[in-house]
Design a protein around this motif. Structure first.
Motif, mmCIF file in Angstrom:
data_model
loop_
_atom_site.group_PDB
_atom_site.id
_atom_site.type_symbol
_atom_site.label_atom_id
_atom_site.label_comp_id
_atom_site.label_asym_id
_atom_site.label_seq_id
_atom_site.Cartn_x
_atom_site.Cartn_y
_atom_site.Cartn_z
ATOM 1 N N VAL A 112 -1.470 66.066 -24.643
ATOM 2 C CA VAL A 112 -2.831 65.898 -23.668
ATOM 3 C C VAL A 112 -3.933 66.450 -22.571
ATOM 4 C CG1 VAL A 112 -1.994 63.348 -23.307
ATOM 5 C CG2 VAL A 112 -0.747 64.896 -22.481
ATOM 6 N N THR B 214 -2.896 66.303 -17.174
ATOM 7 C CA THR B 214 -2.305 66.161 -18.794
ATOM 8 C C THR B 214 -2.889 64.343 -18.005
ATOM 9 O OG1 THR B 214 -0.162 65.780 -17.386
ATOM 10 C CG2 THR B 214 -0.554 67.435 -18.544
ATOM 11 N N HIS C 149 3.214 54.121 -17.646
ATOM 12 C CA HIS C 149 2.119 54.471 -17.525
ATOM 13 C C HIS C 149 1.511 53.480 -17.336
ATOM 14 C CE1 HIS C 149 3.119 57.751 -20.151
ATOM 15 N NE2 HIS C 149 4.214 56.878 -20.611
ATOM 16 N N LEU D 6 4.350 61.698 -25.851
ATOM 17 C CA LEU D 6 3.295 62.990 -25.165
ATOM 18 C C LEU D 6 3.362 63.721 -25.184
ATOM 19 C CD1 LEU D 6 2.465 60.247 -22.747
ATOM 20 C CD2 LEU D 6 1.438 60.603 -25.100
ATOM 21 N N ARG E 298 7.188 61.152 -21.868
ATOM 22 C CA ARG E 298 6.817 62.469 -21.740
ATOM 23 C C ARG E 298 7.613 63.302 -21.705
ATOM 24 N NH1 ARG E 298 5.234 59.370 -16.831
ATOM 25 N NH2 ARG E 298 2.670 58.651 -16.692
ATOM 26 N N TYR F 252 6.100 55.814 -24.740
ATOM 27 C CA TYR F 252 5.645 56.825 -24.458
ATOM 28 C C TYR F 252 6.181 57.719 -23.500
ATOM 29 C CZ TYR F 252 1.542 53.943 -27.071
ATOM 30 O OH TYR F 252 1.030 53.715 -27.822
ATOM 31 N N GLU G 296 -4.010 61.302 -20.671
ATOM 32 C CA GLU G 296 -3.341 60.622 -20.970
ATOM 33 C C GLU G 296 -3.846 59.486 -21.255
ATOM 34 O OE1 GLU G 296 0.660 58.849 -19.033
ATOM 35 O OE2 GLU G 296 0.770 60.295 -19.218
ATOM 36 N N GLN G 297 -3.965 59.167 -19.466
ATOM 37 C CA GLN G 297 -4.672 57.634 -19.565
ATOM 38 C C GLN G 297 -5.921 57.298 -20.803
ATOM 39 O OE1 GLN G 297 -3.444 54.715 -17.516
ATOM 40 N NE2 GLN G 297 -5.220 54.432 -19.089
ATOM 41 N N ASP H 230 3.507 66.864 -23.021
ATOM 42 C CA ASP H 230 2.236 67.117 -21.791
ATOM 43 C C ASP H 230 2.906 68.539 -21.191
ATOM 44 O OD1 ASP H 230 5.078 66.620 -21.042
ATOM 45 O OD2 ASP H 230 4.458 65.097 -18.959
#
Length: 560
Positions: free
Chosen positions: A89, A147, A25, A124, A171, A169, A151-152, A126
């Protein structure tokens, strides 16, 4: 070991699954760790000593599990483990979603304010039905193209809202191994079974107290309404899916996994959080778990069943569950399914709007529904503008003062500010009673305003209470450790590119009337006429444009 019973110990192991790597991330790289400036308590990055642990202020929170306010008692003195449910996401998060993330932020800030060492994990999601469907509709080669993009964008919105980052965070797709392990562990404990197509279900009737922890399930009502197709082999209608078997023509190869014990498919939503919580917090009871009120059932109730089933015995998955209320538009909950949602970028086109939305949420009682209306946002913007104005006035007065800290006998410093801080802190520890905390903030704002009015009426025959103003400014900054509204909203990547190109927007596409208003607003800001500047910004917004200030450069103008 709580999880060592059965044939499978709870340790990640190689199950021969396919696993695609993902970039780290970017939002977390180099992200600052938030600390508290309260001199009487530790920085949040330090572990309290035994003596310091005994001085930490207890916090009372409404616990959805006990249906009452409970004093938060950490499993480890001075340390708080907190797991919260993150976004799926596949699209922009909307302002209703961000109430949950602002609630997490608020609680974490309060805990850190009082010196607790908080370890916060936010997942998250995804991989799920909506993600697979959207990626297929868009003809994407890999689900991660979708995703990673959203996400960003989610992280960009967190930054815009001044939300302190979680420690991790994780995934879902990067913890399939742990999910498979958990399914097999539940199987060995008689709590999971496989159907003929390769799906796995949780055996709810074999888990004591299922459906009674956060809610009281009405099985008769459930039986009459739960008729999902393709679930004919479920042993009981309340059993929920742990693993979804791969379906040709619906599922995708890049969102499917298999092992020697589990056939090709993907995890169920509820399983993801249980497995990732265990991954990061091990076998110990979590102190706090949170999310929106709509997650109580089925998601959180099912998490409890899975996690406590895997732990075995009388083990408790989480001690305290907290849930925030909905954000409503009209009389309806804001949601993507109802089509009445607003993204942060749509609802809050300017930096002031973003800060105002943050203030609107964090100054509310988190458990109650919150109406998102023009009137509510305008009131919040007025509050932020008023705070900014008085803060600027105080800073200017202190800069101009010839005697630092003059007025040692100040009533403001000795009585008004201490009383306001006491009310503020009493509100924090009483189930995050933020309307009371906001009232405490505005009591010192009002005191500062009255001090400037007193001097204006005296027409040069009285002196400012510099000591009092100093104490108000320090108290405002102290309170902002919780409110988090004294900041400059960062530029988006698109705005940064415009700035790097030496351009404040495409002037050719911006009407002359708007450019003139922007110029007048800049002049008003230079003259510190904040009321006029805010009025001009509102007129610019009405014309369909947003203006964002750039420190040391020209403002950026863009279409809303």
């Amino acid at each position: 070991s709580l999880l060592a019973t059965g044939s499978l110990a709870w340790q990640p192991a190689s199950l021969g699954i396919r696993h695609r790597s993902r970039p780290q991330h970017e939002w977390l790289q180099g992200a600052p760790v938030a600390t508290t400036n309260r001199q009487t308590f530790l920085k949040s990055t330090e572990t309290p000593t035994k003596e310091e642990e005994s001085t930490l202020t207890p916090l009372s929170l409404f616990n959805s599990k006990t249906r009452q306010k409970d004093v938060l008692v950490p499993t480890k003195p001075g340390q708080i483990s907190m797991y919260t449910c993150g976004p799926t996401v596949y699209d922009y998060a909307h302002v209703g979603n961000f109430r949950a993330f602002l609630t997490y932020d608020l609680l974490k800030r309060v805990l850190q304010y009082y010196g607790y060492d908080v370890t916060h994990i936010c997942n998250l999601t995804d991989v799920d039905d909506k993600i697979i469907q959207r990626a297929t509709e868009q003809g994407l080669k890999d689900v991660s193209e979708l995703t990673l993009k959203f996400e960003q964008l989610f992280f960009d919105d967190l930054t815009a809202l001044n939300i302190l980052p979680a420690a991790e965070y994780p995934r879902a797709t990067e913890h399939i191994n742990e999910m498979m392990e958990m399914i097999l562990l539940l199987r060995d404990k008689g709590l999971a079974y496989e159907t003929s197509d390769g799906s796995w279900y949780f055996k709810t009737q074999a888990q004591p107290n299922y459906g009674t922890q956060l809610v009281k399930l009405n099985y008769d009502e459930m039986e009459s309404t739960d008729r999902a197709g393709g679930e004919e082999e479920k042993e009981h209608f309340a059993d929920f899916c742990l693993w979804k078997a791969f379906k040709e023509g619906i599922d995708r190869e890049d969102a499917a996994w298999e092992s020697k014990d589990i056939r090709k498919g993907r995890p169920g939503w509820h399983l993801e959080c249980s497995a990732m919580a265990r991954k990061f917090f091990g076998e110990e009871t979590i102190d706090l778990h949170g999310g929106g009120v709509d997650l109580k059932f089925p998601h959180h109730e099912n998490e409890i069943a899975q996690s406590e089933g895997a732990m075995g015995g009388d083990c408790v998955f989480c001690n305290c569950w907290f849930h925030n209320g909905f954000v409503n538009i009209g009389d309806e909950k804001m949601s993507k399914s109802l089509g009445n949602f607003l993204t942060l970028r749509t609802a809050c086109p300017t930096g002031l709007d973003v800060r105002a939305y943050r203030y609107l949420v964090v100054s509310s009682q988190y458990r109650n529904p919150l109406a998102f209306t023009q009137q509510a946002m305008q009131a919040s913007k007025n509050a932020i503008t008023r705070i900014d104005k008085i803060r600027t006035q105080i800073q200017q007065a202190l800069d101009d003062a010839t005697v630092e800290g003059s007025g040692a006998s100040s009533e403001i410093a000795q009585k008004v500010v201490p009383a306001s801080l006491a009310n503020f802190e009493a509100a924090l520890v009483d189930d995050l009673s933020m309307p009371r905390a906001a009232a405490a903030l505005f009591s010192i704002v009002k005191a500062a305003e009255q001090e400037f009015k007193r001097i204006a009426k005296a027409k040069g025959e009285a002196s400012l209470d510099i000591c009092g103003l100093e104490s108000i400014l320090k108290a405002m900054d102290q309170m902002d450790q919780i409110f988090g509204v004294f900041y400059e909203v960062p530029l988006t990547k698109e705005e940064e590119e415009q700035q790097q190109n030496g351009d404040g927007g495409d002037d050719a596409s911006v009407p002359e009337e708007v450019l003139q208003l922007v110029s007048e607003r800049t002049a008003a800001k230079d003259a510190k006429d904040w009321e006029l500047a805010d009025s001009l910004r509102s007129r610019i917004t009405e014309l369909g444009f947003a203006v964002k200030d750039v420190k040391g450069g020209e403002p950026i103008v863009s279409r809303i």
